[in-house]
Design an enzyme around this catalytic site. Structure first.
Site, PDB file in Angstrom:
ATOM      1  N   ASN A   9       0.881  -1.168   0.000  1.00 58.13           N
ATOM      2  CA  ASN A   9       0.000   0.000   0.000  1.00 58.13           C
ATOM      3  C   ASN A   9       0.925   1.226   0.000  1.00 58.13           C
ATOM      4  OD1 ASN A   9      -1.836   1.984   0.463  1.00 58.13           O
ATOM      5  ND2 ASN A   9      -2.770   1.036   2.267  1.00 58.13           N
ATOM      6  N   LYS A  16       3.464   1.018   2.946  1.00 58.95           N
ATOM      7  CA  LYS A  16       3.195  -0.018   3.941  1.00 58.95           C
ATOM      8  C   LYS A  16       3.148  -1.382   3.252  1.00 58.95           C
ATOM      9  CE  LYS A  16      -0.364   2.597   5.682  1.00 58.95           C
ATOM     10  NZ  LYS A  16      -1.636   2.810   6.277  1.00 58.95           N
ATOM     11  N   ARG A  93      -2.553  -1.995  -3.534  1.00 58.21           N
ATOM     12  CA  ARG A  93      -3.693  -1.087  -3.463  1.00 58.21           C
ATOM     13  C   ARG A  93      -3.468  -0.008  -4.518  1.00 58.21           C
ATOM     14  NH1 ARG A  93      -5.675   2.220   1.696  1.00 58.21           N
ATOM     15  NH2 ARG A  93      -7.667   2.840   0.836  1.00 58.21           N
ATOM     16  N   HIS A 181     -12.543   4.096  -1.012  1.00 64.92           N
ATOM     17  CA  HIS A 181     -12.644   3.240   0.190  1.00 64.92           C
ATOM     18  C   HIS A 181     -13.345   1.911  -0.121  1.00 64.92           C
ATOM     19  CE1 HIS A 181     -12.259   6.966   2.991  1.00 64.92           C
ATOM     20  NE2 HIS A 181     -11.100   6.340   2.921  1.00 64.92           N
ATOM     21  N   GLY A 210     -11.901   7.487   9.060  1.00 69.15           N
ATOM     22  CA  GLY A 210     -10.484   7.460   9.426  1.00 69.15           C
ATOM     23  C   GLY A 210      -9.923   8.841   9.151  1.00 69.15           C
ATOM     24  N   ARG A 241      -8.965  17.239   4.937  1.00 76.55           N
ATOM     25  CA  ARG A 241      -9.678  17.519   3.672  1.00 76.55           C
ATOM     26  C   ARG A 241     -11.039  18.128   3.964  1.00 76.55           C
ATOM     27  NH1 ARG A 241      -9.042  11.655   1.144  1.00 76.55           N
ATOM     28  NH2 ARG A 241      -7.456  11.200   2.715  1.00 76.55           N
ATOM     29  N   GLY A 328     -10.293   4.181  11.831  1.00 69.95           N
ATOM     30  CA  GLY A 328      -9.700   4.737  13.057  1.00 69.95           C
ATOM     31  C   GLY A 328     -10.669   5.422  13.997  1.00 69.95           C
ATOM     32  N   GLU A 379      -8.243  -3.574   5.038  1.00 68.89           N
ATOM     33  CA  GLU A 379      -8.096  -3.442   3.589  1.00 68.89           C
ATOM     34  C   GLU A 379      -6.993  -4.347   3.044  1.00 68.89           C
ATOM     35  OE1 GLU A 379      -7.962   0.610   4.755  1.00 68.89           O
ATOM     36  OE2 GLU A 379      -9.078   1.248   2.992  1.00 68.89           O
TER      37      GLU A 379
HETATM   38  P1  ADP Z   1      -5.942   6.106   7.685  1.00 69.22           P
HETATM   39  O1  ADP Z   1      -5.790   4.599   7.547  1.00 69.22           O
HETATM   40  O2  ADP Z   1      -6.876   6.716   6.700  1.00 69.22           O
HETATM   41  O3  ADP Z   1      -4.659   6.857   7.857  1.00 69.22           O
HETATM   42  P2  ADP Z   1      -7.191   5.462  10.193  1.00 69.22           P
HETATM   43  O4  ADP Z   1      -8.364   4.670   9.791  1.00 69.22           O
HETATM   44  O5  ADP Z   1      -6.053   4.747  10.853  1.00 69.22           O
HETATM   45  O6  ADP Z   1      -6.692   6.386   9.030  1.00 69.22           O
HETATM   46  O7  ADP Z   1      -7.691   6.608  11.196  1.00 69.22           O
HETATM   47  C1  ADP Z   1      -6.820   7.542  11.724  1.00 69.22           C
HETATM   48  C2  ADP Z   1      -7.590   8.520  12.603  1.00 69.22           C
HETATM   49  O8  ADP Z   1      -8.333   7.790  13.587  1.00 69.22           O
HETATM   50  C3  ADP Z   1      -6.698   9.464  13.393  1.00 69.22           C
HETATM   51  O9  ADP Z   1      -6.472  10.646  12.701  1.00 69.22           O
HETATM   52  C4  ADP Z   1      -7.499   9.722  14.661  1.00 69.22           C
HETATM   53  O10 ADP Z   1      -8.212  10.945  14.505  1.00 69.22           O
HETATM   54  C5  ADP Z   1      -8.517   8.621  14.728  1.00 69.22           C
HETATM   55  N1  ADP Z   1      -8.365   7.794  15.935  1.00 69.22           N
HETATM   56  C6  ADP Z   1      -7.556   6.760  16.150  1.00 69.22           C
HETATM   57  N2  ADP Z   1      -7.698   6.281  17.413  1.00 69.22           N
HETATM   58  C7  ADP Z   1      -8.637   7.062  18.001  1.00 69.22           C
HETATM   59  C8  ADP Z   1      -9.234   7.100  19.298  1.00 69.22           C
HETATM   60  N3  ADP Z   1      -8.903   6.226  20.243  1.00 69.22           N
HETATM   61  N4  ADP Z   1     -10.167   8.061  19.542  1.00 69.22           N
HETATM   62  C9  ADP Z   1     -10.506   8.938  18.594  1.00 69.22           C
HETATM   63  N5  ADP Z   1      -9.992   8.959  17.345  1.00 69.22           N
HETATM   64  C10 ADP Z   1      -9.068   8.032  17.065  1.00 69.22           C
END
Ligand code: ADP
Length: 400
Positions: A9, A16, A93, A181, A210, A241, A328, A379
């Site tokens: 990815n 990654k 990806r 997504h 996320g 964004r 996330g 993913e």
């Molecule tokens: P991506 O894969 O698109 O980089 P993720 O799905 O890993 O993103 O999500 C990242 C986001 O999730 C972070 O910017 C953060 O805001 C949020 N996040 C992660 N853990 C927590 C938590 N415990 N509480 C609130 N938000 C969280």
């Protein structure tokens, strides 16, 4: 000898990977890691299948100035540490499959050339995704490589969900609502089918929240509409964004503020969303912990827009049987889930305060008119599964 599938990815500032051992029909993660901070604070981190740290190395910025240098460092690390593992295929990806690719595809020169034509549709991501494919094809032309697209899952959309209200010729030129997504939605829809088959076949909204965020409406497990569209800027606000925006604002910034298109692009992708609204952080954790009113406003704006998008998608579906949180924020922020569902209480959704945050997957209270779930996304596993399936199909085609 152990056969494995490597999943890559690759983005512009990080790359990654995840390695899966093929165990019969199953895939067991055996290594995962990557290089982040390319060009600024590069570091290489790798863990094994149980999460134990195998490598945590920092580099000087000049040692890993760009994505290509990162790929070489990563390839060297893998070559030294693969042991008796044989990589039988690599799944990548790839953010954009345009209007053509509704399925993962085995990469050859013609496919690669076609995928390059989509670079203008996703300039930030597509180039970074294709680069390692090209490098690997040069180093190991014998190794099957498979492209899995973020757009494919949405290719069965009805025409109504695919169009902008713009002159028709633009749609024919490719200015359409592609959606992203898709690998995450496909994985989560598959998990829902396993754990709650009775609702998975109905009307479902999945919220992938996320650092990038979007929502998807599914009927019988198939995508009907989604909030991201031509680019990954549309829909709900994200970490940095902007989400949906009056196009007149873009015209204003260019015509009256004298900003160049590149400056506007940078603002909309990297300085907006939760970061822009709060002026503090793009991270929901930091915003929830802050007592500043700007942080509270950013969180309230995010939750309101997500709930509004869910309501709009429920119109497309003609109702709602299940609402699913993932990624996330969706997986880890009970407070955000609480607020989004509170904004949907008029539609009869009721969250169980006991279940929310307790670690269970099902979150609706008795009497809720739709089920509410939290399902972790994966993913990379979806890409590995697609890659294995495609290899199997090719092998059985060769035998037939
Ligand atoms: P991506 O894969 O698109 O980089 P993720 O799905 O890993 O993103 O999500 C990242 C986001 O999730 C972070 O910017 C953060 O805001 C949020 N996040 C992660 N853990 C927590 C938590 N415990 N509480 C609130 N938000 C969280």
């Amino acid at each position: 000898m152990r056969d494995s599938i490597l999943v890559v990815n690759a983005g512009s500032s990080s790359i990654k990977f995840k390695l899966y051992r093929i165990e019969g029909a199953d895939l067991a993660p055996s290594l995962s890691g990557g290089m982040s901070g390319i060009g600024s604070t590069p570091s290489l981190k790798v863990t094994d299948g149980s999460g134990a740290l195998l490598e945590d190395r920092r580099f000087e910025a000049g040692e890993v100035p760009d994505a290509s240098a990162a790929q070489h460092h990563l390839a060297d690390w893998l070559l030294h540490h693969l042991g008796d593992t044989t990589v039988v295929a690599v799944g990548h990806r790839v953010v954009h499959g345009g209007a053509d690719f509704a399925e993962p595809v085995l990469i050859d020169d013609a496919v690669l050339r076609r995928l390059e034509t989509f670079i203008p549709l996703a300039p930030l991501h597509q180039l970074g995704n294709l680069d390692p494919i090209r490098v690997l094809r040069q180093r190991r032309p014998d190794l099957p490589q498979v492209a899995c697209f973020d757009t494919s899952f949405h290719r069965g959309h009805p025409e109504l969900s695919d169009r902008f209200a713009l002159p028709r010729f633009l749609h024919d030129e490719g200015v359409r609502r592609y959606g992203f997504h898709g690998l995450s939605y496909e994985y989560v829809a598959g998990r829902l089918r396993e754990i709650a088959p009775e609702v998975a076949s109905g009307r479902v909204v999945i919220a992938h929240l996320g650092s990038g965020a979007s929502l998807c409406a599914l009927k019988e497990g198939r995508s009907q509409e989604t909030t991201m569209s031509f680019t990954a800027l549309d829909g709900v606000p994200m970490g940095t964004r902007c989400g949906a925006l009056d196009p007149g604002v873009v015209l204003h910034l260019i015509e009256h503020r004298g900003m160049t298109p590149a400056e506007v692009g940078h603002m909309l992708y990297y300085e907006s969303g939760l970061l822009g609204l709060s002026g503090l952080s793009n991270d929901v954790r930091a915003l929830l912990a802050s007592d500043r009113p700007e942080a509270a406003l950013a969180v309230a704006f995010f939750c309101r827009r997500v709930a509004q998008a869910a309501a709009a998608l429920a119109v497309t579906l003609g109702g709602l049987d299940a609402f699913v949180f993932t990624a996330g924020i969706g997986e880890n922020a009970p407070e955000i889930r609480r607020r989004i569902i509170a904004d949907l209480s008029w539609a009869g959704l009721i969250l169980s305060n006991d279940a929310n945050g307790s670690g269970v997957a099902r979150l609706d209270a008795s009497g809720s008119r739709a089920q509410i779930w939290v399902i972790p996304t994966d993913e990379e596993l979806m890409i590995a599964k697609h890659t294995m399936r495609l290899l199997d199909r090719i092998a059985s085609g060769a035998r037939a």
